[in-house]
Design an enzyme around this catalytic site. Sequence first.
Site, short mmCIF file in Angstrom:
data_model
loop_
_atom_site.label_atom_id
_atom_site.label_comp_id
_atom_site.label_asym_id
_atom_site.label_seq_id
_atom_site.Cartn_x
_atom_site.Cartn_y
_atom_site.Cartn_z
N GLN A 89 0.53 4.25 -0.18
CA GLN A 89 1.37 3.06 -0.34
C GLN A 89 2.34 3.26 -1.50
OE1 GLN A 89 -0.67 -0.70 -0.59
NE2 GLN A 89 1.23 -1.82 -0.73
N PHE A 90 3.49 3.86 -1.21
CA PHE A 90 4.48 4.15 -2.24
C PHE A 90 5.00 2.89 -2.91
CE2 PHE A 90 7.31 3.24 1.24
CZ PHE A 90 8.46 2.76 0.66
N THR A 91 4.92 1.74 -2.26
CA THR A 91 5.46 0.51 -2.83
C THR A 91 4.72 0.07 -4.11
OG1 THR A 91 4.09 -0.88 -1.39
CG2 THR A 91 6.30 -0.30 -0.60
#
Length: 157
Positions: free
Chosen positions: A79-81
Amino acid sequence: MKAILQRVLSASVTVDQKIISSIGRGVLVFAAVAPGDSEKEAQQIANKVIKMKLWDDEIGGRWKKSVMDIDGEVLCVSQFTLLARTKKGTKPDFHGAAAPEDAQRLYHYFVDQVKAGYVAERVKDGKFQAMMEVALVNDGPVTLELLAGGQNSERSG
């Protein structure tokens, strides 16, 4: 590298309307790779995931047992966010996340390290760079931020 660890009663990942991974009691880990992260940071986070004391013991001792101690399961989701900068304006800035190729390599290394440190069959994974639906039943709720090395939650974001 940054991870959010949630103690869960169950969790699953669905891609294209098909459940690709699911776990029962254990931990759900959302993980993000930042530029400059290395195998060292991935290993530190992997160790914390499997050794973090999140459950009580049989005699009421608080925060005494890890996912390993309860024979729980682990579900890892990229989850890069998690690395979005949100201080200015209302549009997230994702320049704090690693390039997809670097992130994919290190994320998969992280998952491999969780498997190597625990029981590989008890560690599941989402699908890197896919649009995923993540369902969970949080237990507690208990949610922790895990950071590797000298990072702390006070850094720019």
